[in-house]
Design a protein around this motif. Sequence first.
Motif, short mmCIF file in Angstrom:
data_model
loop_
_atom_site.label_atom_id
_atom_site.label_comp_id
_atom_site.label_asym_id
_atom_site.label_seq_id
_atom_site.Cartn_x
_atom_site.Cartn_y
_atom_site.Cartn_z
N GLY A 46 -23.89 -34.64 -2.61
CA GLY A 46 -25.31 -35.16 -2.28
C GLY A 46 -26.27 -34.76 -3.51
N GLY A 47 -25.50 -34.32 -4.55
CA GLY A 47 -26.23 -33.78 -5.75
C GLY A 47 -26.89 -32.22 -5.78
N TRP A 48 -26.39 -31.66 -4.56
CA TRP A 48 -27.05 -30.23 -4.43
C TRP A 48 -26.05 -29.17 -5.03
CZ3 TRP A 48 -31.60 -29.54 -2.78
CH2 TRP A 48 -32.44 -30.33 -1.82
N PRO A 49 -26.52 -28.29 -5.61
CA PRO A 49 -25.53 -27.34 -6.30
C PRO A 49 -24.57 -26.67 -5.48
CG PRO A 49 -27.95 -26.54 -6.44
CD PRO A 49 -27.96 -27.94 -5.92
N THR A 50 -23.47 -26.14 -5.75
CA THR A 50 -22.48 -25.40 -4.65
C THR A 50 -22.12 -24.19 -5.44
OG1 THR A 50 -20.64 -26.48 -6.12
CG2 THR A 50 -21.44 -27.93 -4.02
N ILE A 51 -21.79 -23.36 -4.48
CA ILE A 51 -21.50 -21.75 -4.92
C ILE A 51 -19.98 -21.61 -4.47
CG2 ILE A 51 -22.17 -19.36 -4.63
CD1 ILE A 51 -25.03 -19.97 -3.78
N ALA A 52 -19.42 -21.26 -5.65
CA ALA A 52 -17.80 -20.91 -5.45
C ALA A 52 -17.87 -19.75 -4.41
CB ALA A 52 -17.29 -20.73 -6.63
N PRO A 53 -16.75 -19.74 -3.47
CA PRO A 53 -16.84 -18.41 -2.53
C PRO A 53 -16.29 -17.45 -3.38
CG PRO A 53 -15.12 -20.00 -2.21
CD PRO A 53 -16.05 -20.67 -3.08
N ASP A 54 -16.49 -16.16 -3.23
CA ASP A 54 -15.87 -14.98 -3.73
C ASP A 54 -14.32 -14.87 -3.54
OD1 ASP A 54 -18.52 -14.14 -4.58
OD2 ASP A 54 -18.75 -12.73 -2.78
N LYS A 55 -13.44 -14.50 -4.48
CA LYS A 55 -12.40 -14.19 -4.54
C LYS A 55 -11.91 -13.31 -3.31
CE LYS A 55 -8.26 -12.87 -7.13
NZ LYS A 55 -7.74 -12.39 -8.31
N VAL A 56 -11.00 -13.54 -2.39
CA VAL A 56 -10.44 -12.90 -1.31
C VAL A 56 -9.78 -11.68 -1.92
CG1 VAL A 56 -8.92 -13.12 0.75
CG2 VAL A 56 -10.01 -15.28 0.11
N ASP A 57 -10.45 -10.57 -1.15
CA ASP A 57 -9.77 -9.28 -1.25
C ASP A 57 -8.14 -9.51 -1.23
OD1 ASP A 57 -12.41 -8.25 -1.39
OD2 ASP A 57 -12.04 -7.45 0.53
N PRO A 58 -7.58 -8.52 -2.19
CA PRO A 58 -5.95 -8.69 -2.35
C PRO A 58 -5.53 -8.05 -0.97
CG PRO A 58 -6.73 -6.78 -3.79
CD PRO A 58 -8.00 -7.71 -3.40
N THR A 59 -4.33 -8.49 -0.69
CA THR A 59 -3.71 -7.92 0.92
C THR A 59 -2.68 -6.80 0.36
OG1 THR A 59 -3.85 -10.25 1.84
CG2 THR A 59 -2.15 -8.59 2.73
N ALA A 60 -2.69 -5.86 1.34
CA ALA A 60 -1.70 -4.88 1.06
C ALA A 60 -1.19 -4.58 2.37
CB ALA A 60 -2.63 -3.33 0.75
N VAL A 61 0.16 -4.71 2.35
CA VAL A 61 0.96 -4.42 3.39
C VAL A 61 1.56 -3.01 3.43
CG1 VAL A 61 3.18 -5.02 4.49
CG2 VAL A 61 1.84 -6.79 3.66
N PHE A 62 1.23 -2.24 4.68
CA PHE A 62 1.63 -0.97 4.85
C PHE A 62 2.87 -1.01 5.88
CE2 PHE A 62 -2.78 -0.65 3.63
CZ PHE A 62 -2.63 0.50 2.92
N LEU A 63 4.16 -0.28 5.41
CA LEU A 63 5.09 -0.06 6.17
C LEU A 63 5.48 1.45 6.37
CD1 LEU A 63 7.48 -2.79 4.46
CD2 LEU A 63 6.29 -2.96 6.26
N GLY A 64 5.97 1.79 7.41
CA GLY A 64 6.29 3.18 7.65
C GLY A 64 6.15 3.60 9.18
N GLY A 65 6.23 4.84 9.42
CA GLY A 65 6.47 5.52 10.70
C GLY A 65 4.95 5.60 11.44
N SER A 66 5.14 6.72 12.17
CA SER A 66 4.01 6.76 13.28
C SER A 66 2.82 7.32 12.49
CB SER A 66 4.36 7.87 14.27
OG SER A 66 4.94 9.16 13.46
N SER A 67 2.80 8.16 11.09
CA SER A 67 1.74 8.50 10.86
C SER A 67 0.75 7.30 10.11
CB SER A 67 1.70 9.36 9.78
OG SER A 67 2.34 9.42 8.87
N ALA A 68 1.60 6.39 9.60
CA ALA A 68 1.00 5.26 8.78
C ALA A 68 0.48 4.15 9.95
CB ALA A 68 2.33 4.45 8.00
N ALA A 69 0.98 4.24 11.21
CA ALA A 69 0.60 3.61 12.06
C ALA A 69 -0.83 4.09 12.85
CB ALA A 69 1.69 3.14 13.26
N GLY A 70 -0.91 5.42 12.43
CA GLY A 70 -2.14 5.88 12.92
C GLY A 70 -2.02 7.19 13.79
#
Length: 242
Positions: A46-70
């Motif tokens: 349509g001739g309208w300017p577009t704005i590129a979306p911000d880069k998605v935050d990097p993913t961090a996976v957490f593995l561990g026992g009960s304390s890491a689970a909360g």
Amino acid sequence: MMARRRNTRTGRWSLLGVILLAVVAVGMATLALRPMTSPDASAQAGGWPTIAPDKVDPTAVFLGGSSAAGSGAGTAKTRWTTLLATAKGWTEANFAGQGNDSLFGTSDTSCGGKGCLKYQDLVAKTVALDPSFVVVAVGQSENATDPAVIAATISASFTALRVGLPNATLIAVGPAATASHVTERIQAVDAATRTAATSAGATYISLLEPNVFDDSMVGADGITPNDAGHAAIATRIEAAFS
């Protein structure tokens, strides 16, 4: 006669100048009437300017026992994994407490029995997400697994993570306890974690040297962190990135 020729030449140059000025004027008018467009306007709907979306935050996976689970935290928002992910701008994927191997510091009972996963399954689940960061918080096994078996499991897990995620940042967090609760077993698990992490090119973070806990940060068992303990773990790990 010479004067007449000179006048004729002067008249011609004057006429040429007028024509050039007229051409320039028409060109400028045409540009003024042309609509303003960006260089890639043809690619914009349509001739309208577009704005590129911000880069998605990097993913961090957490593995561990009960304390890491909360375990011990007042809410999910005050567990150390969430505090760390928020501080670093990561998207958190928390798989802690889902495994029944000594590597993750849980038993069949503590992770819900049938819902427990073998460490191989957790590693595969982690690799499938293709995260930028993987934080493995090694707990104090709740069963009587031989420390040698724990060491072998830790080594196999980190090796598999490095093969599956060659570009990810791997972070190994050792077990934690107050000074009065640091047993030979805990020290053995801590040492095994350090060795396995180093071999796999992971960053090793000790919670014992110096000890991250004082008595006010844990429950009566000297191990389970309260909100202050969770905050202390998050701060210790975050400091490793500075």
